[in-house]
Design a protein around this motif. Structure first.
Motif, short mmCIF file in Angstrom:
data_model
loop_
_atom_site.label_atom_id
_atom_site.label_comp_id
_atom_site.label_asym_id
_atom_site.label_seq_id
_atom_site.Cartn_x
_atom_site.Cartn_y
_atom_site.Cartn_z
N GLN A 152 -2.59 0.08 -4.14
CA GLN A 152 -1.65 -1.04 -4.21
C GLN A 152 -0.69 -0.80 -5.36
N GLU A 176 0.84 -1.18 0.00
CA GLU A 176 0.00 0.00 0.00
C GLU A 176 0.88 1.24 0.00
N TYR A 230 -5.05 5.29 -0.22
CA TYR A 230 -3.92 4.41 -0.52
C TYR A 230 -4.22 3.65 -1.79
#
Length: 136
Positions: A68, A53, A66
Motif C-alpha cells: 500500500q 496497491e 504488492y
C-alpha cells in the motif's frame, strides 16, 4: 493538441509536495518578516492522500507482491503553517504567505486578513491551499 492524463496531475501534485519546501511570510507592504521551511511541526502538508496497491515484484515462489502506498489524489493541496508570537520580535503583522520553489521562485501566494502578533502566546494557523485539478 494532446491533454495530460490523470497520472500527469498526480505527478504534478507529487512534484509540488516534494519540492516546494519554503514559505515566506509577508506583511501588507509585501516585506518578508519570516522565512520557514517544511519541517513537520510549524510547516507541513496536511491534505488527505489516498492509498493504492503497488506491485513491487515477486516473492521467492514467483507470486506477485504488492504494498500500500500513498499518492497525491487530492486536487487541493493544503500547506498548514502554525505560528506563535514567540516566533517573532513583537509586535509583527502577517498578511500573506508565499511558497518558494527550489530555484527561489515565488510559485504560490495567498493573502489573508492581517494578523498582528502582540504577545508571545498569540497563535495563528494559516491554511495555504493550492488547486491542482484533475481531468473529468
Amino acid at each position: 493538441m494532446a491533454e495530460v492524463t490523470q497520472n500527469a496531475y498526480i505527478a504534478l501534485r507529487t512534484y509540488i509536495t516534494s519540492n516546494w519546501k519554503t514559505v515566506s511570510l509577508r506583511n501588507d507592504q509585501n516585506s518578508e518578516i519570516k522565512k520557514l521551511t517544511l519541517d513537520g511541526s510549524k510547516v507541513k502538508w496536511t491534505h488527505v492522500k489516498e492509498t493504492r496497491e503497488e506491485y513491487v515484484g515477486d516473492d521467492k515462489y514467483g507470486d506477485p507482491v504488492y504494498r500500500q502506498t500513498e499518492y497525491e489524489s487530492n486536487q487541493t493541496l493544503e500547506l498548514t503553517i502554525t505560528l506563535k508570537g514567540a516566533d517573532f520580535t513583537l509586535p509583527k503583522t502577517v498578511s500573506k504567505s508565499v511558497i518558494i520553489d527550489g530555484n527561489n521562485n515565488e510559485v504560490s501566494a495567498e493573502n489573508f486578513q492581517p494578523f498582528t502578533f502582540e504577545n508571545a502566546g498569540d497563535q495563528l494557523t494559516i491554511k495555504h491551499k493550492i488547486q491542482v485539478p484533475a481531468i473529468a
